[in-house]
Design a protein around this motif. Structure first.
Motif, PDB file in Angstrom:
ATOM      1  N   HIS A 131      26.181  51.613  63.185  1.00 47.78           N
ATOM      2  CA  HIS A 131      27.127  52.293  62.311  1.00 47.78           C
ATOM      3  C   HIS A 131      26.517  53.573  61.758  1.00 47.78           C
ATOM      4  O   HIS A 131      25.298  53.720  61.707  1.00 47.78           O
ATOM      5  N   HIS A 133      27.084  55.857  58.226  1.00 44.91           N
ATOM      6  CA  HIS A 133      27.743  55.955  56.925  1.00 44.91           C
ATOM      7  C   HIS A 133      28.209  57.392  56.691  1.00 44.91           C
ATOM      8  O   HIS A 133      27.501  58.335  57.032  1.00 44.91           O
ATOM      9  N   GLU A 147      35.149  54.921  55.400  1.00 48.80           N
ATOM     10  CA  GLU A 147      34.850  53.748  56.225  1.00 48.80           C
ATOM     11  C   GLU A 147      33.692  54.104  57.148  1.00 48.80           C
ATOM     12  O   GLU A 147      33.638  55.216  57.685  1.00 48.80           O
ATOM     13  N   GLU A 148      32.761  53.203  57.305  1.00 48.55           N
ATOM     14  CA  GLU A 148      31.636  53.547  58.173  1.00 48.55           C
ATOM     15  C   GLU A 148      32.102  53.642  59.620  1.00 48.55           C
ATOM     16  O   GLU A 148      33.063  52.998  60.028  1.00 48.55           O
ATOM     17  N   GLN A 161      35.970  42.953  62.167  1.00 50.64           N
ATOM     18  CA  GLN A 161      35.540  44.304  61.783  1.00 50.64           C
ATOM     19  C   GLN A 161      36.494  45.354  62.358  1.00 50.64           C
ATOM     20  O   GLN A 161      36.828  46.328  61.691  1.00 50.64           O
ATOM     21  N   GLN A 165      38.957  47.956  60.068  1.00 51.25           N
ATOM     22  CA  GLN A 165      38.813  49.393  60.234  1.00 51.25           C
ATOM     23  C   GLN A 165      40.144  50.119  60.290  1.00 51.25           C
ATOM     24  O   GLN A 165      40.237  51.292  59.939  1.00 51.25           O
ATOM     25  N   GLY A 168      41.172  51.812  57.098  1.00 45.98           N
ATOM     26  CA  GLY A 168      39.968  52.058  56.319  1.00 45.98           C
ATOM     27  C   GLY A 168      40.042  53.316  55.466  1.00 45.98           C
ATOM     28  O   GLY A 168      40.965  54.127  55.567  1.00 45.98           O
ATOM     29  N   ARG A 169      39.034  53.444  54.631  1.00 50.13           N
ATOM     30  CA  ARG A 169      38.949  54.624  53.752  1.00 50.13           C
ATOM     31  C   ARG A 169      38.735  55.869  54.599  1.00 50.13           C
ATOM     32  O   ARG A 169      37.820  55.941  55.402  1.00 50.13           O
ATOM     33  N   SER A 172      40.562  55.396  60.173  1.00 53.00           N
ATOM     34  CA  SER A 172      39.728  54.464  60.941  1.00 53.00           C
ATOM     35  C   SER A 172      38.366  55.073  61.276  1.00 53.00           C
ATOM     36  O   SER A 172      38.273  56.227  61.682  1.00 53.00           O
ATOM     37  N   GLY A 173      37.336  54.247  61.099  1.00 48.31           N
ATOM     38  CA  GLY A 173      36.000  54.675  61.497  1.00 48.31           C
ATOM     39  C   GLY A 173      35.642  54.209  62.898  1.00 48.31           C
ATOM     40  O   GLY A 173      34.529  54.448  63.361  1.00 48.31           O
TER      41      GLY A 173
END
Ligand SMILES: [Fe+2]
Length: 202
Positions: A131, A133, A147-148, A161, A165, A168-169, A172-173
């Motif tokens: 991942h 960050h 999102e990582e 996971q 995602q 996600g924040r 999508s990561g």
């Protein structure tokens, strides 16, 4: 002073209030070493870092889909062993912990940013997948984490996971690695400002 309050005080001191998406553990690191004017194309791992070359590119957009220039994207990651190589030159404890594989890129006039780096490894002897960050520093909003970034070809990545995602924040990561003409890995991580970030109002 607890970490949350310390982050808030520091963020206020940068003049980047109002802030959203708190609490933000380790957010002081985002400003620790921040260049005065980050380039749109930056490095996370330095040239020569052992590992497989990876380019991360993407576009920063708002909720309406318009490209947003001038947003700083901060990223940090593990090395090819899955370790955050400690940065003893950092001024903050969290900066030292994020390690020396970190960088800042500012979205250009078309909202684009790019990082050149290496593929991270998952933490050793765990099920934690590879991942990267990420945070943004959005003018008028302070900083908040995204999102990582997770890699769809990573066998450690679970269905749960992947599901988490999707909303996600910052969008999508999840990224799907492909190879460019030179054989280096290439991924696209577009960012939707404020998506799923508490306290964020368009
Ligand atoms: Fe991590």
């Amino acid at each position: 002073m607890n970490l949350w309050l310390a982050s808030l005080v520091l963020l206020a001191a940068t003049g980047s209030t109002p802030v959203v998406g708190l609490p933000c553990e380790g957010c002081e690191a985002v400003f620790d070493g921040l260049p005065a004017n980050p380039p749109a194309i930056a490095r996370i791992a330095p040239a020569g870092e052992p590992g497989e070359a990876l380019r991360i590119e993407g576009t920063v957009r708002n909720a309406k889909g318009a490209a947003v220039p001038g947003v700083v994207v901060y990223a940090y990651q593990t090395d090819a062993r899955g370790i955050y190589p400690r940065d003893d030159t950092a001024k903050t404890a969290s900066g030292a912990r994020h390690g020396r594989l970190r960088g800042w890129a500012k979205s250009d006039a078309r909202g684009r940013y790019r990082f050149d780096t290496i593929r991270p490894a998952g933490y050793p002897d765990t099920n934690v997948p590879q991942h990267v960050h990420m945070h943004v520093i959005e003018p008028g909003r302070g900083t908040y984490y995204l999102e990582e970034m997770l890699f769809t070809d990573d066998p450690r990545l679970t269905a749960e996971q992947r599901r988490l995602q999707a909303n996600g924040r910052g969008g999508s990561g999840l990224v799907t690695p492909r190879k460019d003409a030179t054989g280096a890995w290439l991924v696209t991580r577009d960012i939707v400002l404020g998506q799923a970030v508490p306290g964020y109002t368009p």
